[in-house]
Design a protein around this motif. Structure first.
Motif, short mmCIF file in Angstrom:
data_model
loop_
_atom_site.label_atom_id
_atom_site.label_comp_id
_atom_site.label_asym_id
_atom_site.label_seq_id
_atom_site.Cartn_x
_atom_site.Cartn_y
_atom_site.Cartn_z
N PHE A 167 1.18 -0.84 -52.00
CA PHE A 167 0.55 -0.23 -50.34
C PHE A 167 -0.11 -1.84 -49.84
O PHE A 167 -0.18 -2.18 -50.57
N MET A 168 -1.43 -1.19 -48.95
CA MET A 168 -2.09 -1.62 -48.53
C MET A 168 -3.67 -2.00 -49.37
O MET A 168 -3.53 -0.59 -49.52
N ARG A 169 -4.23 -3.08 -50.38
CA ARG A 169 -4.86 -2.50 -50.35
C ARG A 169 -6.41 -3.14 -49.54
O ARG A 169 -6.20 -4.28 -49.16
N SER A 170 -7.77 -2.52 -49.33
CA SER A 170 -8.33 -2.35 -48.68
C SER A 170 -9.68 -3.05 -50.03
O SER A 170 -9.13 -1.88 -50.95
N THR A 171 -10.88 -3.38 -49.45
CA THR A 171 -11.93 -2.92 -50.43
C THR A 171 -12.55 -1.98 -49.48
O THR A 171 -14.36 -1.62 -50.25
N CYS A 172 -12.21 -1.27 -48.61
CA CYS A 172 -13.59 -0.01 -48.76
C CYS A 172 -13.41 0.85 -49.50
O CYS A 172 -12.31 1.28 -49.44
N LEU A 173 -14.37 1.30 -49.39
CA LEU A 173 -14.50 2.45 -50.67
C LEU A 173 -13.82 4.03 -50.46
O LEU A 173 -14.79 4.26 -49.29
N MET A 174 -13.53 4.35 -51.44
CA MET A 174 -12.23 5.86 -51.56
C MET A 174 -12.89 6.82 -52.33
O MET A 174 -13.22 5.78 -53.85
N GLU A 175 -12.96 7.69 -52.65
CA GLU A 175 -12.42 8.26 -53.35
C GLU A 175 -11.96 9.98 -53.07
O GLU A 175 -11.77 10.26 -51.34
N PRO A 176 -12.06 10.98 -54.36
CA PRO A 176 -10.84 12.47 -53.44
C PRO A 176 -11.89 13.34 -52.56
O PRO A 176 -13.54 12.65 -52.50
N GLY A 177 -11.35 13.38 -51.37
CA GLY A 177 -11.46 14.86 -50.41
C GLY A 177 -11.52 13.11 -49.22
O GLY A 177 -11.32 13.54 -48.65
N ASP A 178 -11.47 11.64 -49.63
CA ASP A 178 -11.00 11.04 -48.81
C ASP A 178 -9.56 11.15 -48.44
O ASP A 178 -9.12 10.37 -47.67
N SER A 179 -9.16 11.27 -49.73
CA SER A 179 -7.55 11.40 -49.32
C SER A 179 -6.83 11.72 -47.87
O SER A 179 -7.90 12.85 -47.36
N GLY A 180 -6.01 10.96 -47.27
CA GLY A 180 -6.07 11.07 -45.77
C GLY A 180 -6.47 10.60 -45.01
O GLY A 180 -5.99 10.40 -43.34
N GLY A 181 -7.80 9.77 -44.80
CA GLY A 181 -8.84 9.64 -43.78
C GLY A 181 -8.01 8.06 -43.53
O GLY A 181 -7.04 7.68 -44.44
N PRO A 182 -8.12 7.79 -42.44
CA PRO A 182 -8.21 6.67 -41.45
C PRO A 182 -8.97 5.65 -41.75
O PRO A 182 -10.18 5.90 -42.77
N LEU A 183 -8.41 4.21 -41.73
CA LEU A 183 -9.19 2.97 -42.43
C LEU A 183 -8.34 2.18 -41.05
O LEU A 183 -7.73 2.17 -40.11
#
Length: 570
Positions: A167-183
């Motif tokens: 996968f591509m790695r970013s430093t934008c924090l995510m957690e469950p619920g964010d799944s499927g959200g856009p970068l």
């Protein structure tokens, strides 16, 4: 020749973002770039929930983004199934029904489409192939720790185009619920879809947007693709705008060194007899309290649940001065302290020129603003304002002693843990009955409210105060229904960091707040109680708790002022 040179310069301006001009790094201009295309990207970022056979919303929420006028939504494969019905909620509150389309689990990519007629905002798709490490990026999605109906913004950069996971790695924090959200990139183009995280805050895995372009045709077909998947031919526009990497992204606070040094003068460490350490904000109460109460004294505001009766404030020279507790606001977890020594300066709470949000009003244009949480003796933490006017309801774990989750396969709300009161900890109950609530039981109702989504339980709990009682209805595997009455009392549960998916851990008191601001500051629990400033000097409030992997909470400045004004001064 002159025309050619001018044309070349114009082309360069379209390639490099404004903040990279003049061979220098302008952190203030970067903030403007972050806000430039937020509105359209924000409007296209949607909250999604499953629908049952009765078209009732059930289970937990996840995220997605609309990418065309036909209503195609990109999301994560682990969140949806082909031909299943879903409810899509836009930030403006509009709701549309959608159905699941293609799913490719090997790359965690999936698509759905809105099936109702209508017009909706959508975001353009970018290209992974034009990205590079240190390119700034923005997350706009719906973290599961919040019940907010509007998305939350986080800021970071592309760390790796291809992580060892693929996968591509970013430093934008995510957690469950964010799944499927856009970068998004800073031009508001979708460059990735949120997939998964590790315990390290810098490891947030994104499905590269080129994977959606490559398998677009397959993803529009409503099946789970497991065999060979034909690829679409990719043809990128030659004029596609490139974004220059920003090497300073890993240490942005250095770009605001002057402001940070100024803000640092207003933050002090508080310790109690148990050696518990927390931060506090030096406040100037001129005009808010009687003049006689100011002479020879200084005042600090901090996090009440972390400050005992024998607190001491650490001075710049390292000396400790005993502090007197003047007042506590348990609802907002605030404490006002006083020491018998005058310190120059402090945050002016009486409508000073740099006091923001005293009126309690907020503006969309403030979202994405760069914020600084100063720390004593070291560089502060830079973050962005992600959400505001958010309430944090009571947690079933910390007030009922009942941990919950939901099964994605059948959308049932189930018990995942039982937690005793501190005074009960270590006592073994020998009289456990077969009909007592237990792990893996399904929760059906709280009082007369059916529990259909993960929002229902905390929303209902927040209607009741400490020591009031609520009744849970739950079902055993046999299908037998039982009820049990619980008294709401705070329970301080030790966090499971492997489960909560980040190293620093959450604050013990982190819920039951009527109104907070949300930012993505990576603060440790011991770094709360201090002030939060916008980089222009505006005081936003007091950092009060680390809610989750993605969110730090701040009590707004308007609430701080009301707290001080409510104190009875003798």
């Amino acid at each position: 020749m002159k025309k050619i040179i001018i044309l070349l310069l114009l082309c360069l301006q379209s390639i490099w973002p404004a903040f990279a001009q003049n061979e220098g790094f302008n952190a203030g201009q970067l903030e403007k770039e972050v806000k430039l295309n937020l509105k359209n990207a924000y409007a296209a970022s949607v909250r999604i929930v499953n629908l049952d056979s009765n078209q009732q919303a059930v289970g937990g929420f996840f995220s997605g983004v609309v990418v065309d006028a036909e209503g195609h939504i990109l999301t994560a494969a682990h969140a949806i199934g082909p031909n299943k019905p879903y409810l899509v909620v836009f930030p403006d509150g509009r709701r549309f029904k959608a159905k699941g389309l293609g799913v490719i689990h090997s790359i965690d990519a999936a698509m759905m489409q809105i099936v109702e007629k209508g017009k909706w905002p959508f975001a353009k798709m970018g290209w992974t192939s034009v990205l590079a490490p240190n390119v700034p990026c923005i997350s706009i999605s719906y973290p599961g720790s919040l019940t907010a109906k509007k998305p939350t913004i986080r800021f970071g950069y592309v760390a790796e185009l291809k992580h060892k996971t693929g996968f591509m790695r970013s430093t934008c924090l995510m957690e469950p619920g964010d799944s499927g959200g856009p970068l998004f990139d800073l031009r508001g183009r979708v460059i990735g879809i949120h997939s998964r995280v590790s315990i390290y805050l810098t490891e947030n895995m994104e499905v590269p947007i080129d994977n959606f372009r490559k398998y677009w045709t397959a993803l529009t077909t409503p099946v789970v693709h497991t065999a060979f998947i034909p690829e679409d031919k990719l043809k990128m526009n030659k004029n596609e705008e490139l974004l220059k990497p920003v090497p300073q992204m890993s240490d942005l606070i250095a770009g605001f060194k002057q402001q940070d040094s100024l803000f640092q003068k207003n933050v002090f460490t508080v310790k109690d007899s148990n050696h518990v350490s927390i931060l506090s904000a030096l406040v100037n109460l001129n005009g808010l309290i009687p003049t006689a109460a100011l002479t020879g004294k200084s005042f600090f505001i901090s996090k009440s649940s972390m400050v005992g009766p024998d607190a001491k404030v650490e001075m710049v020279d390292g000396s400790m001065i005993k502090a007197k507790v003047i007042s506590r606001d348990e609802a907002n977890d605030l404490v006002l302290l006083q020491i018998p020594q005058e310190i120059n300066g402090g945050i002016n709470l009486n409508g000073g020129t740099k006091l923001n949000m005293v009126s309690g009003t907020y503006d969309f244009d403030q979202l994405g603003s760069f914020l600084i949480s100063p720390k004593p003796k070291v560089a502060g933490e830079l973050s962005v304002l992600g959400n505001f006017q958010v309430s944090i309801p009571k947690s079933s774990t910390t007030y009922l002693g009942v941990g919950t989750s939901y099964n994605q396969s059948d959308y049932k709300i189930v018990v995942t843990g039982l937690y005793p009161l501190p005074v009960e900890k270590g006592n073994i109950k020998e009289d456990v009955k077969a009909d007592d609530i237990a792990v893996k039981d399904e929760l059906k109702k709280i009082n007369d409210r059916f529990l259909l989504t993960t929002d229902d339980l905390p929303e209902e709990l927040s209607k009741y105060t400490t020591n009031q009682q609520v009744t849970l209805q739950y079902a055993k595997k046999t299908g037998a229904l039982y009820t049990k009455t619980f008294t709401l009392k705070p329970r301080y549960v030790e966090e499971d960091r492997s489960k909560d998916l980040f190293m620093d851990g959450k604050s013990r008191r982190r819920d039951n707040f009527k109104e907070v601001l949300i930012h993505d500051g990576k603060l440790k629990p011991s770094e709360f109680g201090g002030p939060l400033f916008e980089v222009n000097g505006d005081f936003y409030g007091i950092n009060i708790a680390r809610l989750s992997r993605t969110s730090s909470l701040t009590i707004p400045a308007s609430v701080i002022v009301l707290f001080v004004k409510a104190v009875t001064w003798i």
